[in-house]
Design an enzyme around this catalytic site. Structure first.
Site, PDB file in Angstrom:
ATOM      1  N   HIS A   9     -55.254  58.563  39.704  1.00 42.40           N
ATOM      2  CA  HIS A   9     -56.269  59.627  39.825  1.00 42.40           C
ATOM      3  C   HIS A   9     -55.822  60.908  39.130  1.00 42.40           C
ATOM      4  O   HIS A   9     -56.634  61.614  38.543  1.00 42.40           O
ATOM      5  CB  HIS A   9     -56.557  59.900  41.307  1.00 42.40           C
ATOM      6  N   CYS A  63     -49.833  59.410  34.696  1.00 39.39           N
ATOM      7  CA  CYS A  63     -49.964  59.820  36.096  1.00 39.39           C
ATOM      8  C   CYS A  63     -49.752  61.330  36.127  1.00 39.39           C
ATOM      9  O   CYS A  63     -49.697  61.965  35.066  1.00 39.39           O
ATOM     10  CB  CYS A  63     -48.993  59.062  37.009  1.00 39.39           C
ATOM     11  N   GLY A  64     -49.642  61.925  37.305  1.00 37.37           N
ATOM     12  CA  GLY A  64     -49.554  63.382  37.360  1.00 37.37           C
ATOM     13  C   GLY A  64     -48.342  63.931  36.640  1.00 37.37           C
ATOM     14  O   GLY A  64     -48.446  64.780  35.750  1.00 37.37           O
ATOM     15  N   GLY A  66     -45.963  61.866  35.178  1.00 37.59           N
ATOM     16  CA  GLY A  66     -45.467  60.893  34.197  1.00 37.59           C
ATOM     17  C   GLY A  66     -44.287  60.093  34.726  1.00 37.59           C
ATOM     18  O   GLY A  66     -43.905  59.075  34.138  1.00 37.59           O
ATOM     19  N   GLY A  68     -43.794  58.471  37.828  1.00 37.25           N
ATOM     20  CA  GLY A  68     -44.106  57.205  38.483  1.00 37.25           C
ATOM     21  C   GLY A  68     -44.456  56.116  37.485  1.00 37.25           C
ATOM     22  O   GLY A  68     -43.951  54.987  37.570  1.00 37.25           O
ATOM     23  N   HIS A  96     -36.309  55.946  17.205  1.00 42.29           N
ATOM     24  CA  HIS A  96     -35.005  55.551  17.747  1.00 42.29           C
ATOM     25  C   HIS A  96     -35.097  54.500  18.849  1.00 42.29           C
ATOM     26  O   HIS A  96     -34.178  53.715  19.018  1.00 42.29           O
ATOM     27  CB  HIS A  96     -34.281  56.777  18.330  1.00 42.29           C
TER      28      HIS A  96
HETATM   29  C1  RB5 Z   1     -50.001  61.631  42.576  1.00 44.84           C
HETATM   30  O1  RB5 Z   1     -50.145  62.684  43.480  1.00 44.84           O
HETATM   31  C2  RB5 Z   1     -48.646  61.705  41.894  1.00 44.84           C
HETATM   32  O2  RB5 Z   1     -47.626  61.481  42.800  1.00 44.84           O
HETATM   33  C3  RB5 Z   1     -48.582  60.708  40.747  1.00 44.84           C
HETATM   34  O3  RB5 Z   1     -49.611  60.967  39.854  1.00 44.84           O
HETATM   35  C4  RB5 Z   1     -47.317  60.734  39.930  1.00 44.84           C
HETATM   36  O4  RB5 Z   1     -47.025  62.028  39.486  1.00 44.84           O
HETATM   37  C5  RB5 Z   1     -46.150  60.069  40.527  1.00 44.84           C
HETATM   38  O5  RB5 Z   1     -45.074  59.970  39.943  1.00 44.84           O
END
Ligand code: RB5
Length: 146
Positions: A9, A63-64, A66, A68, A96
């Site tokens: 999201h 992701c928020g 990067g 995760g 590289h």
């Molecule tokens: C979501 O809140 C956030 O935890 C996810 O997007 C990401 O940043 C996780 O590593």
């Protein structure tokens, strides 16, 4: 080029926005498809596995932070995923590291920055040579060798 896309999201808006920079490519969108809270492994593993199986040549995960998505993608055998927040890192991740997946930070970079990073990342080739020797060592470790 066939490119797998995935976000959670927090990366959804940027995932939709970067499609403007990828109009010459075939995109396979593994979701998510709204701003509704969800878990990044649910889309990230699907996209990374499509790249690992060769169904897509490259992938872009968002992701928020990067972080995760980077962890997820690098758990998939054969994947080298690179979290890039500058054009220079995007260039180096290809030259590289031969990164097959680009990870972007949905909450920390603008659409313009993402576009510049993607343009460089998509067209930059792997340098090979000494860098090939280094990534071969990663592949060997991954296969259980020392
Ligand atoms: C979501 O809140 C956030 O935890 C996810 O997007 C990401 O940043 C996780 O590593």
């Amino acid at each position: 080029m066939k490119i797998a896309l995935a976000s959670d999201h927090a990366g959804f808006e940027l995932k939709e926005a970067i499609k403007d920079f990828l109009t010459e490519h075939e995109l396979i969108d593994f979701g998510t498809h709204s701003n509704e809270s969800m878990d990044y492994p649910d889309t990230g593993f699907k996209a990374a596995e499509a790249v690992a199986r060769g169904e897509c040549e490259r992938g872009i995960l968002i992701c928020g932070s990067g972080l995760g998505m980077s962890i997820v993608a690098n758990k998939v055998k054969g994947i080298r995923a690179a979290l890039c927040n500058s054009v220079e890192l995007a260039r180096l991740s290809r030259q590289h590291n031969d990164a097959s997946i680009l990870v972007l930070q949905g909450r920390f970079i603008s659409k313009k920055q993402a576009g510049d990073i993607i343009k460089t990342w998509v067209f930059t080739e792997f340098d090979g040579g000494r860098h090939k020797r280094r990534i071969d060592k990663i592949s060997k470790f991954e296969k259980g060798g020392k």
